[in-house]
Write a protein that holds these residues in place. Structure first.
Motif, PDB file in Angstrom:
ATOM      1  N   LEU A  82       0.839  -1.194   0.000  1.00  0.00           N
ATOM      2  CA  LEU A  82       0.000   0.000   0.000  1.00  0.00           C
ATOM      3  C   LEU A  82       0.876   1.247   0.000  1.00  0.00           C
ATOM      4  CD1 LEU A  82      -2.853  -0.926   2.521  1.00  0.00           C
ATOM      5  CD2 LEU A  82      -2.845  -1.125   0.019  1.00  0.00           C
ATOM      6  N   ARG A  83       0.542   2.169  -0.869  1.00  0.00           N
ATOM      7  CA  ARG A  83       1.326   3.395  -0.994  1.00  0.00           C
ATOM      8  C   ARG A  83       0.697   4.565  -0.254  1.00  0.00           C
ATOM      9  NH1 ARG A  83       2.322   2.501  -7.482  1.00  0.00           N
ATOM     10  NH2 ARG A  83       3.707   0.689  -7.263  1.00  0.00           N
ATOM     11  N   SER A  84      -0.504   4.363   0.236  1.00  0.00           N
ATOM     12  CA  SER A  84      -1.189   5.396   1.003  1.00  0.00           C
ATOM     13  C   SER A  84      -1.545   4.818   2.367  1.00  0.00           C
ATOM     14  CB  SER A  84      -2.445   5.870   0.261  1.00  0.00           C
ATOM     15  OG  SER A  84      -3.356   4.794   0.106  1.00  0.00           O
ATOM     16  N   ASP A  85      -2.273   5.563   3.149  1.00  0.00           N
ATOM     17  CA  ASP A  85      -2.652   5.114   4.490  1.00  0.00           C
ATOM     18  C   ASP A  85      -4.163   5.243   4.634  1.00  0.00           C
ATOM     19  OD1 ASP A  85      -1.946   4.054   6.949  1.00  0.00           O
ATOM     20  OD2 ASP A  85      -1.832   6.022   7.899  1.00  0.00           O
ATOM     21  N   PRO A  86      -4.938   4.434   3.888  1.00  0.00           N
ATOM     22  CA  PRO A  86      -6.402   4.542   3.950  1.00  0.00           C
ATOM     23  C   PRO A  86      -6.908   4.115   5.320  1.00  0.00           C
ATOM     24  CG  PRO A  86      -5.789   2.558   2.802  1.00  0.00           C
ATOM     25  CD  PRO A  86      -4.512   3.303   3.048  1.00  0.00           C
ATOM     26  N   PRO A  87      -8.041   4.642   5.736  1.00  0.00           N
ATOM     27  CA  PRO A  87      -8.543   4.270   7.056  1.00  0.00           C
ATOM     28  C   PRO A  87      -9.003   2.828   7.145  1.00  0.00           C
ATOM     29  CG  PRO A  87     -10.093   5.705   5.917  1.00  0.00           C
ATOM     30  CD  PRO A  87      -8.861   5.684   5.094  1.00  0.00           C
ATOM     31  N   THR A  88      -9.437   2.258   6.025  1.00  0.00           N
ATOM     32  CA  THR A  88      -9.927   0.885   6.043  1.00  0.00           C
ATOM     33  C   THR A  88      -9.367   0.122   4.848  1.00  0.00           C
ATOM     34  OG1 THR A  88     -11.949   1.492   4.837  1.00  0.00           O
ATOM     35  CG2 THR A  88     -12.084   1.459   7.239  1.00  0.00           C
ATOM     36  N   VAL A  89      -9.362  -1.206   5.000  1.00  0.00           N
ATOM     37  CA  VAL A  89      -8.905  -2.073   3.917  1.00  0.00           C
ATOM     38  C   VAL A  89      -9.823  -3.287   3.836  1.00  0.00           C
ATOM     39  CG1 VAL A  89      -7.223  -3.224   5.415  1.00  0.00           C
ATOM     40  CG2 VAL A  89      -6.949  -3.336   2.943  1.00  0.00           C
ATOM     41  N   ALA A  90     -10.299  -3.566   2.633  1.00  0.00           N
ATOM     42  CA  ALA A  90     -11.076  -4.777   2.397  1.00  0.00           C
ATOM     43  C   ALA A  90     -10.094  -5.929   2.219  1.00  0.00           C
ATOM     44  CB  ALA A  90     -11.950  -4.614   1.158  1.00  0.00           C
ATOM     45  N   LEU A  91     -10.234  -6.956   3.028  1.00  0.00           N
ATOM     46  CA  LEU A  91      -9.390  -8.142   2.946  1.00  0.00           C
ATOM     47  C   LEU A  91     -10.264  -9.276   2.433  1.00  0.00           C
ATOM     48  CD1 LEU A  91      -6.599  -9.367   3.480  1.00  0.00           C
ATOM     49  CD2 LEU A  91      -7.387  -9.918   5.798  1.00  0.00           C
ATOM     50  N   LEU A  92      -9.967  -9.734   1.205  1.00  0.00           N
ATOM     51  CA  LEU A  92     -10.896 -10.601   0.489  1.00  0.00           C
ATOM     52  C   LEU A  92     -10.185 -11.797  -0.132  1.00  0.00           C
ATOM     53  CD1 LEU A  92     -12.578  -7.670  -1.440  1.00  0.00           C
ATOM     54  CD2 LEU A  92     -13.578  -8.873   0.525  1.00  0.00           C
ATOM     55  N   ALA A  93     -10.819 -12.956  -0.037  1.00  0.00           N
ATOM     56  CA  ALA A  93     -10.372 -14.089  -0.832  1.00  0.00           C
ATOM     57  C   ALA A  93     -10.656 -13.786  -2.296  1.00  0.00           C
ATOM     58  CB  ALA A  93     -11.105 -15.354  -0.391  1.00  0.00           C
TER      59      ALA A  93
END
Length: 199
Positions: A82-93
């Motif tokens: 990740l090149r930014s610092d987003p507040p949330t991340v979707a973690l997906l199969a």
């Protein structure tokens, strides 16, 4: 809702499908991986963790270290891209061919307010679908650091259950119309069912 990034885990062994590249298998005429990428097309960054292959422009591909190190090692490898610092991340199969943008948005809404951890879907039997979820990024990084510290500095071979230990989890039941977005394809029969839902 605020912006988010998406990390897709595409490096499983697919033993029940003879070891094939499962995310590349088509459902409804499109590879499962590309269907999941389409569901998160509005993400600020999209990272696929798995073997190299064709992906849309702007999507980064990386591998966990070592390859085959499991979903937690793949999660760490994805976050490192990740090149930014987003507040949330979707973690997906990457084998969720029925996932939609609306379903991801529902998970993101579930994190609005005071929830500081993970929002994930639960199936009809109440089982958490941990790789169909959205994390607060600081909480995910904390969970990875905590797990690595408990395992001598590595998450190679660690379980997702271990990653969730001590994490606040908001369980979300799918309330939309249509097929369950958390449905993953582990067998040929699962692919057949997914095909029926997409027709």
């Amino acid at each position: 809702m605020t912006g988010y990034a998406a990390v897709l885990l595409a490096g499983g062994a697919a033993r029940r499908m003879g070891g094939m590249d499962k995310p590349a298998r088509p459902v409804g005429g499109r590879p499962m991986l590309h269907r999941v990428l389409a569901a998160v097309a509005d993400a600020s960054e999209r990272v696929v963790v798995g073997p190299p292959g064709p992906v849309p422009a702007g999507v980064r591909v990386t591998r966990e270290d070592p390859p085959g190190g499991g979903p937690v090692a793949a999660t760490a490898a994805g976050l490192a891209q990740l090149r930014s610092d987003p507040p949330t991340v979707a973690l997906l199969a990457a084998d969720l061919p029925l996932l939609t943008t609306a379903a991801v948005a529902e998970l993101r809404r579930a994190l609005d307010g005071s929830v500081d951890g993970l929002a994930c879907y639960v199936d009809g039997d109440g089982r958490r679908q941990q790789l169909c979820g959205v994390w607060r990024l600081p909480a995910l990084r904390t969970a990875l650091d905590r797990l690595a510290a408990s395992r001598g500095g590595t998450v190679d071979g660690a379980s997702v259950r271990g990653l969730l230990a001590g994490t606040t989890v908001r369980e979300v039941a799918w309330s939309g119309a249509g097929a369950p977005p958390w449905f993953d394809c582990d067998t040929d029969e699962d692919v057949r069912r997914a095909e029926e839902w997409t027709t």
